[in-house]
Design an enzyme around this catalytic site. Structure first.
Site, PDB file in Angstrom:
ATOM      1  N   HIS A  62      40.011  30.875  39.813  1.00 25.52           N
ATOM      2  CA  HIS A  62      39.402  32.201  40.179  1.00 25.52           C
ATOM      3  C   HIS A  62      39.184  32.919  38.883  1.00 25.52           C
ATOM      4  O   HIS A  62      40.205  33.034  38.156  1.00 25.52           O
ATOM      5  CB  HIS A  62      40.200  32.754  41.222  1.00 25.52           C
ATOM      6  CG  HIS A  62      39.954  32.438  42.813  1.00 25.52           C
ATOM      7  ND1 HIS A  62      40.191  32.929  44.103  1.00 25.52           N
ATOM      8  CD2 HIS A  62      39.480  30.928  42.946  1.00 25.52           C
ATOM      9  CE1 HIS A  62      40.027  32.324  44.976  1.00 25.52           C
ATOM     10  NE2 HIS A  62      39.764  30.910  44.454  1.00 25.52           N
ATOM     11  N   GLU A  64      39.941  36.054  38.584  1.00 27.06           N
ATOM     12  CA  GLU A  64      41.027  37.050  38.295  1.00 27.06           C
ATOM     13  C   GLU A  64      42.123  36.294  37.679  1.00 27.06           C
ATOM     14  O   GLU A  64      42.938  36.713  36.799  1.00 27.06           O
ATOM     15  CB  GLU A  64      41.466  37.312  39.592  1.00 27.06           C
ATOM     16  CG  GLU A  64      40.269  38.308  40.308  1.00 27.06           C
ATOM     17  CD  GLU A  64      39.704  37.732  41.431  1.00 27.06           C
ATOM     18  OE1 GLU A  64      39.028  36.641  41.199  1.00 27.06           O
ATOM     19  OE2 GLU A  64      39.466  38.129  42.615  1.00 27.06           O
TER      20      GLU A  64
END
Length: 162
Positions: A62, A64
């Site tokens: 992801h 993040e």
């Protein structure tokens, strides 16, 4: 621009969210879900990430997670206790857990994720008082652009299926 005393904290948040949106556009150009993130320390980007699940064949890739890893490498620390994470969409449970473990003090996101959001929508992992770290959360920064980008992406997928 960012060191001008007339610049408000909200304007700084908008500036860095634009950079997260650019990361999301990079993901979209690779036919990934368009989510982008940047980690900022002392008004400097120290980590960038965009969704790369398909590209890397990795469910943990992801935006993040990639940005946090890059920032920790740059800071040479597993903790980012003076940094801010900017991400276009509210983080999921996995990413919220990583935010807590990295001890990020502040999270700024664009659009809520009512189906998987773990920073206020479905769960609120980053502010759970049972954990040893809590995060200040600011949502809705450049919300229209963040929502429009991801909505258009999923709309195009639905159109291709027809």
């Amino acid at each position: 621009m960012l060191f001008n005393p007339e610049i408000t904290p909200a304007q700084i948040d908008e500036h860095f969210m634009v950079l997260a949106l650019k990361e999301a556009e990079i993901a979209e150009s690779r036919e990934e879900i368009p989510i982008g993130a940047v980690v900022v320390l002392d008004n400097k980007v120290i980590g960038r990430g965009n969704n790369s699940n398909k590209t890397l064949q990795d469910p943990t890739a992801h935006a993040e997670m990639i940005a946090i890893t890059a920032a920790c490498n740059q800071a040479q620390s597993r903790y980012l206790d003076k940094a801010t994470l900017y991400v276009t969409i509210e983080p999921c449970a996995m990413c919220a857990g990583a935010i807590v473990l990295a001890r990020l003090p502040r999270l700024v996101f664009g659009a809520k994720d009512p189906k998987a959001g773990a920073c206020g929508s479905l769960f609120n992992i980053v502010q759970d008082p049972r954990l040893n770290h809590r995060v200040e959360v600011v949502g809705g920064v450049r919300e229209f652009e963040c929502t429009a980008l991801i909505s258009a992406f999923f709309e195009s997928i639905r159109e291709k299926r027809k």
